[in-house]
Design an enzyme around this catalytic site. Structure first.
Site, PDB file in Angstrom:
ATOM      1  N   CYS A 181     -10.758   3.149  -0.940  1.00 42.36           N
ATOM      2  CA  CYS A 181      -9.445   3.534  -0.583  1.00 42.36           C
ATOM      3  C   CYS A 181      -9.137   3.186   0.726  1.00 42.36           C
ATOM      4  CB  CYS A 181      -8.885   5.388  -0.164  1.00 42.36           C
ATOM      5  SG  CYS A 181      -7.145   5.510   0.557  1.00 42.36           S
ATOM      6  N   ASP A 230       0.851  -0.981  -0.118  1.00 36.81           N
ATOM      7  CA  ASP A 230       0.114   0.004   0.619  1.00 36.81           C
ATOM      8  C   ASP A 230       1.043   1.302  -0.121  1.00 36.81           C
ATOM      9  OD1 ASP A 230      -2.322   1.146   0.282  1.00 36.81           O
ATOM     10  OD2 ASP A 230      -1.326   1.969   2.410  1.00 36.81           O
ATOM     11  N   SER A 231       0.569   2.255  -0.047  1.00 38.25           N
ATOM     12  CA  SER A 231       1.398   3.875  -0.504  1.00 38.25           C
ATOM     13  C   SER A 231       1.247   3.608   0.863  1.00 38.25           C
ATOM     14  CB  SER A 231       0.203   4.695  -0.797  1.00 38.25           C
ATOM     15  OG  SER A 231      -1.296   4.752  -0.084  1.00 38.25           O
TER      16      SER A 231
END
Length: 268
Positions: free
Chosen positions: A183, A9-10
């Site tokens: 998100c 993930d970011s």
């Protein structure tokens, strides 16, 4: 040695997926990478996001995982097909599972999607929803102010309520009965989002459905973990290790084994 499910993930958002994988598949070892040094991905170009995703996958491949899970909607939209074409193990994203969950939950066919600028601009959710049902009406809204809140660990304060209220003011005007949290950071703010949207709007997180898809794929390939050993999970992050560890321990309800990673020549 047990092969792991690698999740990327970011930042900390994909922990929502990791937690669900650990709950549904308690025998599976998880290796998690949060690219906290370069978060958020939402404002970046698709080319940058694809590059970052490929760098993380290249890093994770050294651990010989049996699957890559792109637990970031922005990265799923920008890089899923590209990554899947480059490696031989299964690659799963979070957009199609989230779309399936929303289709299953909606009563009216009016679905809202909130996400990063990159995810919303990609049109990935409307495309996935329309592919499943052409009769669905979709409204989308970029909410770029929400990820930074989560990365700072600000989940339940007056600031949270105010930022969430401002972010959702447009999409609230639409007559939707489901809101996709497009998100993986957003479930951290679920309480504030639900309060703002009201009890008649069902919030859809892709984490549950993604974990089910992981289970199905591994079962079909005969790769579900067996035995009674308790897996030892591994976590990596590229930014503030103390903040990541604090958020991860609180969210997962357990101490984590964290290794900081410093990118060589990173694009920041």
């Amino acid at each position: 040695m047990q092969q792991a499910i690698a999740i990327l993930d970011s930042g900390v958002g994909g922990l929502t997926v990791a937690k669900e994988v650990m709950r549904q598949l308690p025998r599976e070892k998880v290796i998690y990478f949060g690219d906290t040094a370069r978060t958020p991905y939402g404002p970046r170009t698709p080319e940058e996001v694809r590059l970052f995703t490929e760098q993380i996958v290249d890093y994770l491949i050294q651990f010989n995982p049996k699957m890559i899970v792109i637990a970031c909607n922005t990265a799923t939209a920008a890089a899923l097909d590209y990554i899947a074409s480059k490696i031989s193990i299964p690659v799963i994203g979070v957009i199609r599972p989230g779309a399936r969950a929303a289709i299953s939950a909606t009563k009216t066919g009016h679905i809202g999607v909130i996400g990063t600028a990159g995810t919303i601009q990609s049109g990935a959710y409307p495309a996935a929803l329309k592919e499943l049902s052409p009769y669905i009406h979709v409204v989308s809204e970029a909410c770029p102010t929400l990820v930074p809140l989560v990365e700072r660990g600000v989940f339940d304060t007056q600031e949270t309520a105010e930022v969430v209220r401002d972010a959702l003011k447009e999409i609230k005007q639409n007559n939707i009965d489901c809101l996709i949290l497009g998100c993986t950071h957003y479930p951290f703010l679920k309480k504030a989002i639900q309060l703002e949207m009201g009890p008649k709007v069902k919030l859809i997180s892709s984490a549950d459905e993604t974990a089910r898809e992981i289970s199905t794929v591994l079962y079909q390939k005969g790769q579900l973990a067996r035995g009674e050993e308790t897996p030892i999970h591994q976590f990596f992050c590229s930014g503030d290790a103390e903040m990541f560890q604090s958020i991860a321990c609180e969210w997962l309800g357990e101490h984590i084994n964290l290794t900081p990673v410093v990118w060589q020549n990173p694009v920041l």
